[in-house]
Design a protein around this motif. Sequence first.
Motif, mmCIF file in Angstrom:
data_model
loop_
_atom_site.group_PDB
_atom_site.id
_atom_site.type_symbol
_atom_site.label_atom_id
_atom_site.label_comp_id
_atom_site.label_asym_id
_atom_site.label_seq_id
_atom_site.Cartn_x
_atom_site.Cartn_y
_atom_site.Cartn_z
ATOM 1 N N GLU A 115 29.187 10.649 44.637
ATOM 2 C CA GLU A 115 28.386 9.243 44.256
ATOM 3 C C GLU A 115 27.079 9.231 44.696
ATOM 4 N N SER A 116 26.646 10.270 45.677
ATOM 5 C CA SER A 116 25.077 9.749 46.261
ATOM 6 C C SER A 116 24.680 11.213 46.261
ATOM 7 N N TYR A 117 23.203 11.120 45.082
ATOM 8 C CA TYR A 117 22.449 11.947 44.907
ATOM 9 C C TYR A 117 21.850 12.476 45.947
ATOM 10 N N PRO A 118 21.067 11.566 46.831
ATOM 11 C CA PRO A 118 20.472 12.103 48.014
ATOM 12 C C PRO A 118 21.126 13.097 48.848
ATOM 13 N N SER A 119 22.593 12.652 49.399
ATOM 14 C CA SER A 119 23.428 13.457 50.162
ATOM 15 C C SER A 119 23.324 14.765 49.301
ATOM 16 N N LEU A 120 23.939 14.983 48.230
ATOM 17 C CA LEU A 120 24.111 16.247 47.641
ATOM 18 C C LEU A 120 22.715 17.033 47.636
ATOM 19 N N PHE A 121 21.644 16.265 47.269
ATOM 20 C CA PHE A 121 20.203 17.053 47.200
ATOM 21 C C PHE A 121 19.968 17.743 48.442
ATOM 22 N N ASN A 122 20.456 16.718 49.649
ATOM 23 C CA ASN A 122 20.112 17.377 51.079
ATOM 24 C C ASN A 122 20.598 18.627 51.266
ATOM 25 N N VAL A 123 22.187 18.619 51.009
ATOM 26 C CA VAL A 123 22.791 19.746 51.291
ATOM 27 C C VAL A 123 22.300 21.011 50.635
ATOM 28 N N VAL A 124 22.031 20.859 49.368
ATOM 29 C CA VAL A 124 21.469 21.988 48.354
ATOM 30 C C VAL A 124 20.325 22.484 49.200
ATOM 31 N N ARG A 125 19.316 21.400 49.518
ATOM 32 C CA ARG A 125 18.163 21.773 49.908
ATOM 33 C C ARG A 125 18.142 22.650 51.103
ATOM 34 N N GLN A 126 19.149 22.177 52.004
ATOM 35 C CA GLN A 126 19.363 22.809 53.368
ATOM 36 C C GLN A 126 19.929 24.366 53.173
ATOM 37 N N VAL A 127 21.021 24.258 52.424
ATOM 38 C CA VAL A 127 21.875 25.639 52.295
ATOM 39 C C VAL A 127 21.138 26.535 51.392
ATOM 40 N N GLN A 128 20.188 26.272 50.430
ATOM 41 C CA GLN A 128 19.756 27.184 49.713
ATOM 42 C C GLN A 128 20.930 28.333 49.089
ATOM 43 N N PRO A 129 21.807 27.909 48.416
ATOM 44 C CA PRO A 129 22.827 28.827 47.914
ATOM 45 C C PRO A 129 22.181 29.821 46.943
ATOM 46 N N ALA A 130 22.949 30.863 46.701
ATOM 47 C CA ALA A 130 22.736 31.800 45.666
ATOM 48 C C ALA A 130 23.668 31.354 44.668
ATOM 49 N N GLU A 131 24.726 30.900 44.932
ATOM 50 C CA GLU A 131 25.984 30.538 43.830
ATOM 51 C C GLU A 131 26.382 29.274 44.231
ATOM 52 N N CYS A 132 26.634 28.173 43.450
ATOM 53 C CA CYS A 132 27.158 26.938 43.576
ATOM 54 C C CYS A 132 28.636 26.783 42.448
ATOM 55 N N TYR A 133 29.573 26.566 43.274
ATOM 56 C CA TYR A 133 30.492 26.113 42.427
ATOM 57 C C TYR A 133 31.053 24.799 42.636
ATOM 58 N N HIS A 134 30.973 24.050 41.447
ATOM 59 C CA HIS A 134 31.120 22.632 41.071
ATOM 60 C C HIS A 134 32.679 22.264 41.018
ATOM 61 N N SER B 278 21.112 18.363 38.841
ATOM 62 C CA SER B 278 20.046 18.044 39.179
ATOM 63 C C SER B 278 19.321 18.556 40.443
ATOM 64 N N ALA B 279 20.316 18.588 41.408
ATOM 65 C CA ALA B 279 19.905 19.007 42.767
ATOM 66 C C ALA B 279 19.672 20.512 42.663
ATOM 67 N N ILE B 280 20.336 21.249 42.016
ATOM 68 C CA ILE B 280 20.055 22.593 41.746
ATOM 69 C C ILE B 280 18.710 22.813 41.408
ATOM 70 N N LYS B 281 18.512 22.385 40.240
ATOM 71 C CA LYS B 281 17.230 22.410 39.529
ATOM 72 C C LYS B 281 16.160 21.984 40.295
ATOM 73 N N GLU B 282 16.003 20.979 41.111
ATOM 74 C CA GLU B 282 15.099 20.490 41.881
ATOM 75 C C GLU B 282 15.029 21.452 43.290
ATOM 76 N N ALA B 283 16.188 21.655 44.048
ATOM 77 C CA ALA B 283 16.101 22.208 45.221
ATOM 78 C C ALA B 283 16.318 23.809 45.309
ATOM 79 N N ALA B 284 17.029 24.293 44.341
ATOM 80 C CA ALA B 284 17.435 25.773 44.388
ATOM 81 C C ALA B 284 17.369 26.381 43.198
ATOM 82 N N PRO B 285 16.560 26.366 42.107
ATOM 83 C CA PRO B 285 16.526 26.550 40.720
ATOM 84 C C PRO B 285 17.105 28.077 40.610
ATOM 85 N N ARG B 286 17.072 28.838 41.495
ATOM 86 C CA ARG B 286 17.584 30.124 41.132
ATOM 87 C C ARG B 286 19.049 30.417 41.476
ATOM 88 N N CYS B 287 19.665 29.387 42.220
ATOM 89 C CA CYS B 287 20.886 29.410 42.276
ATOM 90 C C CYS B 287 21.789 29.251 40.886
#
Length: 339
Positions: A62-81, A111-120
Amino acid sequence: MKKALITGITGQDGSYLAELLLGEGYQVHGIVRRVALEDPQHRMWRIRHLLEDIHLHSASLESYPSLFNVVRQVQPAECYHLAAQSFVSYSFEDEFSTLNTNINGTHYMLSAIKEAAPRCRFYFAASSEMFGKAAEVPQNEQTPFHPRSSYGISKVAGFHLTRNYREAYGLHASCGILYNHESPRRGFEFVTRKISHQLARIKLGLDSQLRLGNLEAKRDWGHAADYVRAMWLMLQQEQPDDYVISTGSCHTVREFCDIAFSHAGLHYEDYVVVDERFFRPAEVDVLMGDCSKAQNVMGWNYDRSFTDLVQEMVDSDLRFVADQCRAGIGFGSQHDQSH
Ligand code: F7E
């Protein structure tokens, strides 16, 4: 080392997927709610054996900032939602939270992937519930959607969001249209686990009835461990795409009961009681998938029998309930009978 991020890592699919990815040499990160971190004993039973090997991050769908922060910090190559309110029956009781959590959660992740890890590379857990009142049997990737619950509607929205991020922003984003998939790690509210668990309690003398809804409901039931492999395969393809994942055969709830009780040396007719409370305001039609695209393009195959799946769940719950009894905690039924 390749990094993977899983939302819903504490669930059935998340736990099998984490095992698969660790086996493939990934560094595995998971998003969990703060309540789970505070109560690992009850909320992390499926991943307890993996806790030393994975990295957990607290965030909320429910919190975009909390998800965005994790994506930015981890910089995953793959994300499974995978995270969602996934119990169809509950979606009739609370349409609003189902739609809010499932649609916004997916939108925030994309949106978090697009902004913080677009190659994921991104995987969205779509569902056969999107076909609902299905126009044809079996269903494939071209079958029109006609969802019959707010859960199904939320998955259709997630599907379109994912496809739109792929087309508009070039994200490697794929949808797995998964049919029902079960295992000994299934939640207690879903019908298969409700049957295997309650049957074990009956067999061990702790209960005398199993109250169910529509025994004629039919599902295409596969094994979750095989279905998470399909998720992984989708993100290994050069091009993102959408795939139906199913067994291609259907069984009724009644057949599930019959095989399960027979395996434990009992007759289901002696214990199963049909209870109107467990019927749904709207049922889906025959959902049976045609997974030829996944077979041909990704080489994904399913070769387990339905009987093996049922028996594995029954054997596991017989052990589980016996262990609970030995530990002195077997006397309250685990699943909520209101489901
Ligand atoms: O119901 C009937 C019920 O709750 C299966 C989720 O993973 O798969 C799952 O959704 C059938 C339905 O799963 C009871 O009416 C009868 O026809 O195990 P279920 P589901 O609704 O098919 C899809 C693909 C998903 O995406 C979902 O997230 O069984 N049924 N009697 C009952 N179901 C329940 N739960 N409880 C009963 O007593």
